[in-house]
Structure formats: C-alpha cells, structure tokens
Write a protein that holds these residues in place. Structure first.
Motif, PDB file in Angstrom:
ATOM      1  N   ILE A   1      35.505  27.429  33.038  1.00 21.13           N
ATOM      2  CA  ILE A   1      33.961  26.589  33.189  1.00 21.13           C
ATOM      3  C   ILE A   1      34.841  24.727  32.575  1.00 21.13           C
ATOM      4  O   ILE A   1      33.977  24.348  32.639  1.00 21.13           O
ATOM      5  CB  ILE A   1      33.158  27.657  32.567  1.00 21.13           C
ATOM      6  CG1 ILE A   1      32.458  28.465  32.910  1.00 21.13           C
ATOM      7  CG2 ILE A   1      31.917  26.563  32.860  1.00 21.13           C
ATOM      8  CD1 ILE A   1      32.110  28.418  34.885  1.00 21.13           C
ATOM      9  N   GLU A   2      35.021  25.480  30.444  1.00 19.21           N
ATOM     10  CA  GLU A   2      35.665  24.602  30.328  1.00 19.21           C
ATOM     11  C   GLU A   2      36.097  23.679  30.727  1.00 19.21           C
ATOM     12  O   GLU A   2      35.881  22.385  30.767  1.00 19.21           O
ATOM     13  CB  GLU A   2      36.300  25.047  28.584  1.00 19.21           C
ATOM     14  CG  GLU A   2      34.560  25.436  27.999  1.00 19.21           C
ATOM     15  CD  GLU A   2      35.639  25.870  26.370  1.00 19.21           C
ATOM     16  OE1 GLU A   2      36.588  24.880  26.101  1.00 19.21           O
ATOM     17  OE2 GLU A   2      34.769  26.402  25.678  1.00 19.21           O
ATOM     18  N   LEU A   3      37.165  24.545  31.450  1.00 17.21           N
ATOM     19  CA  LEU A   3      38.359  23.609  32.290  1.00 17.21           C
ATOM     20  C   LEU A   3      37.466  22.508  33.301  1.00 17.21           C
ATOM     21  O   LEU A   3      37.927  21.012  33.388  1.00 17.21           O
ATOM     22  CB  LEU A   3      39.143  23.589  32.866  1.00 17.21           C
ATOM     23  CG  LEU A   3      40.512  24.090  31.316  1.00 17.21           C
ATOM     24  CD1 LEU A   3      41.355  26.141  31.678  1.00 17.21           C
ATOM     25  CD2 LEU A   3      40.893  23.154  30.456  1.00 17.21           C
TER      26      LEU A   3
ATOM     27  N   PRO B   1      27.472  23.875  33.701  1.00 19.56           N
ATOM     28  CA  PRO B   1      28.173  24.544  33.502  1.00 19.56           C
ATOM     29  C   PRO B   1      27.290  26.363  32.979  1.00 19.56           C
ATOM     30  O   PRO B   1      28.202  27.337  32.802  1.00 19.56           O
ATOM     31  CB  PRO B   1      28.940  23.887  32.081  1.00 19.56           C
ATOM     32  CG  PRO B   1      27.611  22.954  32.278  1.00 19.56           C
ATOM     33  CD  PRO B   1      27.129  22.721  33.563  1.00 19.56           C
ATOM     34  N   VAL B   2      25.704  26.174  32.070  1.00 17.25           N
ATOM     35  CA  VAL B   2      25.550  27.259  31.708  1.00 17.25           C
ATOM     36  C   VAL B   2      25.119  27.807  33.066  1.00 17.25           C
ATOM     37  O   VAL B   2      25.579  29.215  32.805  1.00 17.25           O
ATOM     38  CB  VAL B   2      24.101  26.400  31.422  1.00 17.25           C
ATOM     39  CG1 VAL B   2      23.405  28.042  31.198  1.00 17.25           C
ATOM     40  CG2 VAL B   2      24.101  25.872  29.883  1.00 17.25           C
TER      41      VAL B   2
ATOM     42  N   LEU C   1      29.102  15.267  35.240  1.00 13.64           N
ATOM     43  CA  LEU C   1      29.793  16.063  36.150  1.00 13.64           C
ATOM     44  C   LEU C   1      30.993  16.057  34.273  1.00 13.64           C
ATOM     45  O   LEU C   1      31.546  18.322  34.557  1.00 13.64           O
ATOM     46  CB  LEU C   1      31.497  15.229  36.490  1.00 13.64           C
ATOM     47  CG  LEU C   1      32.416  15.833  37.201  1.00 13.64           C
ATOM     48  CD1 LEU C   1      32.813  16.826  37.695  1.00 13.64           C
ATOM     49  CD2 LEU C   1      33.896  15.569  37.325  1.00 13.64           C
ATOM     50  N   ARG C   2      30.785  15.730  33.463  1.00 17.50           N
ATOM     51  CA  ARG C   2      31.387  16.461  32.360  1.00 17.50           C
ATOM     52  C   ARG C   2      30.995  15.719  31.033  1.00 17.50           C
ATOM     53  O   ARG C   2      30.096  15.370  31.017  1.00 17.50           O
ATOM     54  CB  ARG C   2      32.737  15.542  31.781  1.00 17.50           C
ATOM     55  CG  ARG C   2      32.788  14.101  31.900  1.00 17.50           C
ATOM     56  CD  ARG C   2      34.791  13.633  31.920  1.00 17.50           C
ATOM     57  NE  ARG C   2      35.005  13.907  33.051  1.00 17.50           N
ATOM     58  CZ  ARG C   2      36.419  13.358  33.465  1.00 17.50           C
ATOM     59  NH1 ARG C   2      36.986  13.571  32.671  1.00 17.50           N
ATOM     60  NH2 ARG C   2      36.282  13.651  35.180  1.00 17.50           N
ATOM     61  N   GLY C   3      31.190  16.754  29.181  1.00 19.17           N
ATOM     62  CA  GLY C   3      30.647  16.094  28.630  1.00 19.17           C
ATOM     63  C   GLY C   3      29.093  16.965  28.619  1.00 19.17           C
ATOM     64  O   GLY C   3      28.402  17.279  29.209  1.00 19.17           O
TER      65      GLY C   3
ATOM     66  N   TRP D   1      22.818  29.532  25.944  1.00 17.52           N
ATOM     67  CA  TRP D   1      21.812  29.369  26.973  1.00 17.52           C
ATOM     68  C   TRP D   1      22.228  30.531  27.572  1.00 17.52           C
ATOM     69  O   TRP D   1      21.077  30.977  28.649  1.00 17.52           O
ATOM     70  CB  TRP D   1      21.932  28.039  26.796  1.00 17.52           C
ATOM     71  CG  TRP D   1      21.312  26.668  26.335  1.00 17.52           C
ATOM     72  CD1 TRP D   1      21.510  25.665  25.504  1.00 17.52           C
ATOM     73  CD2 TRP D   1      19.705  26.735  26.172  1.00 17.52           C
ATOM     74  NE1 TRP D   1      20.692  24.880  25.363  1.00 17.52           N
ATOM     75  CE2 TRP D   1      19.400  25.459  25.657  1.00 17.52           C
ATOM     76  CE3 TRP D   1      18.649  27.421  26.673  1.00 17.52           C
ATOM     77  CZ2 TRP D   1      18.444  25.154  25.727  1.00 17.52           C
ATOM     78  CZ3 TRP D   1      17.534  27.749  26.517  1.00 17.52           C
ATOM     79  CH2 TRP D   1      17.382  26.043  25.625  1.00 17.52           C
ATOM     80  N   SER D   2      23.484  30.865  27.918  1.00 12.45           N
ATOM     81  CA  SER D   2      23.718  31.845  29.037  1.00 12.45           C
ATOM     82  C   SER D   2      22.927  33.032  28.122  1.00 12.45           C
ATOM     83  O   SER D   2      22.634  33.881  29.283  1.00 12.45           O
ATOM     84  CB  SER D   2      24.977  32.107  29.412  1.00 12.45           C
ATOM     85  OG  SER D   2      25.470  30.577  29.888  1.00 12.45           O
TER      86      SER D   2
END
Length: 381
Positions: free
Chosen positions: A321-323, A247-248, A220-222, A158-159
């Motif tokens: 970003i994952e963290l 995140p993206v 916030l997550r997942g 997506w990015s």
C-alpha cells in the motif's frame, strides 16, 4: 489475576530473547552483509556502466580508467574501518600504545568480534533501549522510526478501527438474519472483497479516483498537501482525511471481510446453544439476549484475533500500500533495511515491535476477563 499477569510478564523475557536469537542466527547464514553492500555499490558501478555500453559479443573492450577507485578495488584500510565502525571487528593495540587505534598503526591489529559476543553486546544495548544508528542513513533508529511512524499509524489505526466498528455490527446483523436476502447479498460482497488482493484493489482505487483513467477526486501521494501549514485546523483535518481515504480503504478490505464472517459465525454458534433458548423462554427481549448474554461469549474469539490483526496491519502489512500510494512508512523502511542489510534498523524494529506485540497479547487477556468475568486465568488444570 495479579499472579497470572506477573507470570506473563516474566514469560516476555525468554520469548523476546528467543525471537532475537532466531533472527540473529538467520542473518549469520544469509550471504552478504552491510560491508559487502557498500563494497558492491562502490565497486560495481564501473562494471554496470561497461555492461550497458555493449562491449560484449565482439565489441571493443576498453581499458578501465585507472583513476576510478572501484576499478582497483577498495583499500583494505577503508574496509577495516567500516568493519570496526559497524561493530564487526575491533582494534587491538599493544600495551602502552597511546595513539588513536587504526589499521595503519603498526602497534594495532584488527580482530574479528565473534557472532555470539556481538549478539550479547547488541542485547545489552537494547535492554537500555539504545538501538544505535542506521548504517546508511546517519540517523538514530529511534528517530528513524518516529519519522516513519505517522504513515503506519494512519494506515494501521484507522484500518483497525474501521474494521472493528463496521464488521462487528454487520456480523451480528448477518447472524440474526441468517439465510435472508440481506445475508446472501452481503456475503457475496464480502467474499468478493476478500478474494481481491489488497494491492489490486489499491490499484483499482487509484485508477478510478486518483487521476487514472476516470476521476481526479483524491490525491495520489502523501498524507498532506503542499499548503498544509497555511490551512486552518479544520482545513488540516479535512486535508488529512482527504489524503488517507484511498490507502486506508485499500488496507481495510481484507481484514474487514475476515472479521465480519468471524463475528457472524461466532454469534451463530452461540445463538444455537441451550442457554439462549432458556433466556428467550423466560421472556427476555431479543436485544437483551443478544447483547446481554450472546455478545460476551461470541466476542471472545474476535478479541483473541485482535493482537495479530493490530500488529499485522499496524506494523508490517502496509508495504505494498505504501509503494502504490507513495507513502514512506515502516513497511518501506523494513523492506529497504532488509535489502541493504541495515542490521541496527532490522533488529531495533524487531525488538521493539515484538515487545509491543507481547504486551498487547497480555492486554488481550485482560479484555477477555472484562468481556466475560467468568474467565479466570488463575485456575488452570
């Protein structure tokens, strides 16, 4: 063109071998290994607890519990089995021995496997795409990559798509209106976006829109909600998009700015050339000049950067970003594997992703020819 592609494919072999040799050699120089990691975990817990108990500085030092294995050190038999299990050693038994090879058998002894031999054994397996099993997770490397892949696919794919579909039209527009207020304002926004580190922008998005100090709009997550299985197909699509927006967006910001300015500068260089003035003098429309002549020349440098951008964002650039967004993808997998010295995961992912990167480089050359048929890789020198 066929001969060029064949040469490039053949060049993949020594290139990939060189990458693996260099990284394997570096790991031999780095102190510590998987055996040492396990040994430190099992033996170090007792010391950590004692340090936390405040026995330093005149405190009473208690005798360690003799029942704790870590206090006595790990048995040599256990360490020997680990070395054989991880492929650092092997059991050599006397001729005629029929039992199970082990360190306790008098007829057998442990023999270290030289690093060069271990490398060739590893590469022999990788050629068959046998990447082995993780030292610490009791799962094959392939299954582990497949398990973590959805997060990296989401962030990387997506990015990259968003960066290209927005940056290229915006860069062309800025080049056409160079020096205008539109160009000035958009340049200011783009430079500001580029100056903000990705992790800081991710934290800003989280604080603003994910239940920080302001709004609770996005999760916030997942990548999905807890009731994912109960949703309809359309509901699952919306839930997925709802989870990936922040995140993206955070992972796109840097590549978006770079690609926009690169596209603008490429178009400006081409617009000033003589053939563009000639095309305009012939009465061609502005769109015909831009997209019929300038586009295929200006886009060459943009296409050249695609493999690096794709590999960087898709496979390696998402750790922070994952963290921040609590996503368990390839970024965290690579980091944990490096810390734990999980060699099968490190070298398995390195081999696979390096191979993918080299193939994408060849695909990029084919896109060169598609964009501008005048390019002929066969004619060299």
């Amino acid at each position: 063109m066929g001969a060029y592609i064949l040469r490039r494919l053949l060049l993949v072999i020594p290139t990939l071998l060189g990458i693996m040799v260099m990284n394997f050699a570096l790991t031999q120089l780095v102190p510590g290994g998987p055996i040492e990691q396990i040994q430190a975990r099992l033996e170090g817990e007792g010391d950590s607890i004692q340090n936390l108990s405040g026995t330093e500085g005149g405190g009473v030092q208690e005798e360690p519990d003799s029942s704790y294995v870590g206090a006595r050190g790990l048995p040599p038999e256990f360490l020997a089995k680990l070395e054989v299990q991880f492929g650092f050693a092997r059991f050599v038994c006397a001729e005629g021995f029929t039992g199970k090879p082990s360190v306790t058998a008098p007829e057998c002894q442990k023999e270290k496997i030289p690093a060069l031999e271990r490398f060739f054994i590893m590469m022999g397996k990788y050629i068959r795409f046998d990447f082995g099993e993780s030292y610490f997770r009791s799962i094959s490397v392939v299954d582990l990559i497949i398990e973590k892949m959805p997060v990296s696919i989401t962030l990387g794919l997506w990015s990259t798509l968003i960066a290209y579909f927005i940056s290229i039209p915006l860069g062309i527009r800025k080049a056409v209106r160079d020096g205008s207020q539109f160009d000035t304002w958009t340049s200011g926004i783009i430079i500001a976006a580029y100056a903000i580190p990705g992790f800081l922008f991710a934290i800003l998005l989280m604080v603003l829109f994910a239940g920080g100090s302001y709004f609770q709009i996005f999760p916030l997550r997942g990548l999905s909600s807890s009731n994912w299985d109960e949703l309809s197909f359309f509901g699952q699509v919306l839930d997925y998009l709802w989870h990936i927006i922040l995140p993206v967006t955070a992972s796109t910001i840097a590549s978006f700015a770079t690609l926009t300015l690169l596209t603008k500068n490429s178009f400006l260089d081409e617009i000033k050339k003589q053939y563009v003035m000639t095309a305009r003098a012939k009465g061609l429309s502005e769109n015909r000049v831009l997209y019929g002549h300038v586009f295929r020349n200006a886009m060459l440098i943009v296409i050249a950067g695609f493999p690096g951008l794709f590999i960087g964002v898709f496979f390696g650039g998402s750790l922070i970003i994952e963290l921040i967004f609590s996503l368990d993808g390839l970024g965290q997998l690579g980091y944990r594997s490096a810390v734990e010295r999980d060699y099968p995961v490190i070298f398995g992912t390195l081999f696979f992703f390096s191979l993918v990167g080299l193939v994408i480089g060849i695909v990029s050359d084919l896109v060169y020819v598609w964009v501008d048929p005048r390019i002929d890789f066969e004619r060299r020198g």
